[in-house]
Design a protein around this motif. Structure first.
Motif, PDB file in Angstrom:
ATOM      1  N   TYR A 103       0.839  -1.206   0.000  1.00 15.33           N
ATOM      2  CA  TYR A 103       0.000   0.000   0.000  1.00 15.33           C
ATOM      3  C   TYR A 103       0.871   1.251   0.000  1.00 15.33           C
ATOM      4  N   GLU A 104       0.217   2.375  -0.271  1.00 14.85           N
ATOM      5  CA  GLU A 104       0.924   3.654  -0.375  1.00 14.85           C
ATOM      6  C   GLU A 104       0.384   4.620   0.676  1.00 14.85           C
ATOM      7  N   SER A 105       1.255   5.303   1.335  1.00 13.68           N
ATOM      8  CA  SER A 105       0.974   6.547   2.074  1.00 13.68           C
ATOM      9  C   SER A 105      -0.095   6.527   3.163  1.00 13.68           C
ATOM     10  N   ARG A 106      -0.690   5.381   3.474  1.00 10.04           N
ATOM     11  CA  ARG A 106      -1.785   5.425   4.449  1.00 10.04           C
ATOM     12  C   ARG A 106      -1.450   4.643   5.714  1.00 10.04           C
ATOM     13  N   PRO A 107      -0.937   5.337   6.742  1.00 12.26           N
ATOM     14  CA  PRO A 107      -0.585   4.643   7.979  1.00 12.26           C
ATOM     15  C   PRO A 107      -1.770   3.924   8.626  1.00 12.26           C
ATOM     16  N   GLY A 186      -2.796   3.009  -6.380  1.00 11.72           N
ATOM     17  CA  GLY A 186      -3.075   3.406  -7.760  1.00 11.72           C
ATOM     18  C   GLY A 186      -2.884   2.273  -8.757  1.00 11.72           C
ATOM     19  N   GLU A 187      -3.235   2.580  -9.995  1.00  8.15           N
ATOM     20  CA  GLU A 187      -3.192   1.560 -11.050  1.00  8.15           C
ATOM     21  C   GLU A 187      -1.777   1.033 -11.304  1.00  8.15           C
ATOM     22  N   GLN A 188      -0.778   1.908 -11.135  1.00  8.70           N
ATOM     23  CA  GLN A 188       0.602   1.458 -11.383  1.00  8.70           C
ATOM     24  C   GLN A 188       1.026   0.407 -10.356  1.00  8.70           C
ATOM     25  N   LEU A 189       0.662   0.656  -9.087  1.00 10.29           N
ATOM     26  CA  LEU A 189       0.990  -0.301  -8.027  1.00 10.29           C
ATOM     27  C   LEU A 189       0.313  -1.646  -8.295  1.00 10.29           C
ATOM     28  N   ILE A 190      -0.943  -1.592  -8.696  1.00  9.42           N
ATOM     29  CA  ILE A 190      -1.704  -2.823  -8.948  1.00  9.42           C
ATOM     30  C   ILE A 190      -1.101  -3.587 -10.137  1.00  9.42           C
ATOM     31  N   VAL A 203      -7.308  -7.565  -6.611  1.00  7.64           N
ATOM     32  CA  VAL A 203      -7.130  -6.206  -7.116  1.00  7.64           C
ATOM     33  C   VAL A 203      -8.084  -5.266  -6.404  1.00  7.64           C
ATOM     34  N   SER A 204      -7.515  -4.165  -5.915  1.00  8.82           N
ATOM     35  CA  SER A 204      -8.315  -3.228  -5.140  1.00  8.82           C
ATOM     36  C   SER A 204      -7.904  -1.810  -5.465  1.00  8.82           C
ATOM     37  N   GLY A 205      -8.873  -0.922  -5.431  1.00  7.91           N
ATOM     38  CA  GLY A 205      -8.472   0.480  -5.372  1.00  7.91           C
ATOM     39  C   GLY A 205      -8.905   1.387  -6.490  1.00  7.91           C
TER      40      GLY A 205
END
Length: 398
Positions: A103-107, A186-190, A203-205
């Motif tokens: 995941y990104e940026s969300r503690p 985001g889509e790039q991470l997925i 797949v989520s997000g």
């Protein structure tokens, strides 16, 4: 294979985690301020997701308390059959084993996703983003404290402080067993996760959610729902990106003009297709590709359609498979729309911002899946399990 912890042990860790978050509130906020000052990006949505304030900590604590009070999702009987020959056959829910969350940026994900995975009997590998590293490490230290105080191995919650290359290497050739991977972002991470992972991925997000204003819409409801969906939180996957207006709506041009004026009060950049642009003087979209985009910003695209069928086809073509809402007082048309639109969550006369595990009564979610296997929409505690067959015999042979 992890030995399943008793439900009492799992709940005790979650309850202790809630207490530790309260005790360490001030520390957590000041450590998060360091992450925020280190973050130099221009991404407003990212910054909003990175922030840990009192409201976010309250949410983390509440999610731990709710999880501790929920039924055990493991060992629930789903099917029972007695064979003609006397075999007793039962199917029950079972833990996956080890779940990796990227995941990104969300503690807050370090708390909530970790809690959901742990409560459902799974070991968790947390791979957070570099922008929230200090906040994440602080939260993981609280997890470890809660585990150790309950005489449970710290290995149940593990933080992977990997860069991109290390993450890719781990996905392609894991140094430990991983049963399921959930990328949140985001889509790039997925795309990156799906490309390199060697085990199942949920797949989520991705959002790109639509509201369709049907000719029998209550226009006050329509306006309130669109404003709510677009402006209350731009950085989330249930935010609104697209609006379609039925050209059979009486005086649709007046509604369109009113809608633009309301959106502009919130500094939303409004773009339109050719007809909407002509009716309201907003800039016209440059090409059709924009219909596929999720904005995560104060930006919206509005188009005009000639029928419910055209609206449904357009949504199914462009949306992310997340959420879509129809505004109409005609229940039969709403039902038809809801059955034919291919999204995880479909609404009549309500904001797409409700697509969320907490709001749906699941007590939070690990992710919101836009896949169709094995669970769609918010993935709560109840869904973070696989299943297992138990067969009891007395010497039967086939």
């Amino acid at each position: 294979m992890n030995t399943l912890l008793s439900i009492e042990k799992r709940n005790a860790v979650l309850s202790r985690m809630a207490e530790l978050l309260e005790q360490e509130r001030a520390n957590l906020k000041s450590i998060n301020q360091q992450d925020l000052s280190n973050y130099s990006g221009e991404d407003l949505a990212m910054e909003k997701r990175l922030l840990v304030d009192d409201a976010k900590i309250d949410g983390m604590i509440l999610s731990m308390q709710q999880l501790a009070s929920q039924e055990d999702p493991v060992g629930v009987e789903r099917f029972h059959f007695v064979h003609d020959n006397g075999l007793k056959i039962t199917n029950k829910t079972a833990a996956f084993g080890t779940i990796m969350i990227i995941y990104e940026s969300r503690p807050d994900v370090t708390v909530e996703a970790g809690g959901i995975a742990f409560k459902s009997g799974n070991k968790i590998l947390l791979k957070g983003g570099k922008e929230s590293l200090l906040s994440n490490l602080k939260i993981v230290s609280l997890w470890h404290q809660a585990l150790e105080e309950n005489e449970i191995s710290k290995d149940w919650v593990e933080y992977l402080n990997y860069n991109r290359a290390e993450t890719q290497a781990f996905l392609e050739n894991p140094t430990q067993r991983v049963d399921l991977i959930v990328p949140r972002g985001g889509e790039q991470l997925i795309a990156f996760t799906k490309k390199h992972a060697t085990c199942p991925v949920i797949v989520s997000g991705r959002g790109n959610n639509f509201v369709y204003v049907n000719q029998e819409a209550d226009l006050k409801k329509a306006l309130d729902i669109i404003i709510n969906g677009k402006t209350t939180n731009i950085g989330v996957c249930n935010a609104l990106d697209k609006v379609l207006i039925d050209s059979n709506l009486p005086n649709w041009g007046d509604f369109a003009t009113n809608l633009v004026a309301e959106l502009q009060k919130y500094n939303v950049e409004v773009l339109g297709d050719e007809r909407f642009s002509k009716a309201t003087n907003v800039p016209q979209i440059e090409n059709e590709q924009i219909w596929y985009e999720e904005f995560l910003n104060y930006k919206i695209v509005v188009g005009v359609v000639n029928s419910d069928e055209e609206a449904i086809a357009k949504i199914n073509n462009y949306c992310g498979g997340h959420s879509a809402s129809i505004i109409t007082e005609n229940n039969a048309i709403a039902q038809q729309f809801m059955e034919q639109v291919d999204c995880a969550a479909v609404y009549q006369n309500a904001s797409t911002r409700f697509t969320d595990g907490g709001q749906f009564g699941l007590g939070g979610e690990l992710a919101i899946s836009t896949d169709k296997l094995h669970q769609r929409g918010p993935i709560g505690l109840q869904h973070l399990v696989t299943n297992k067959w138990y067969i009891y015999g007395e010497g039967q042979i086939r």
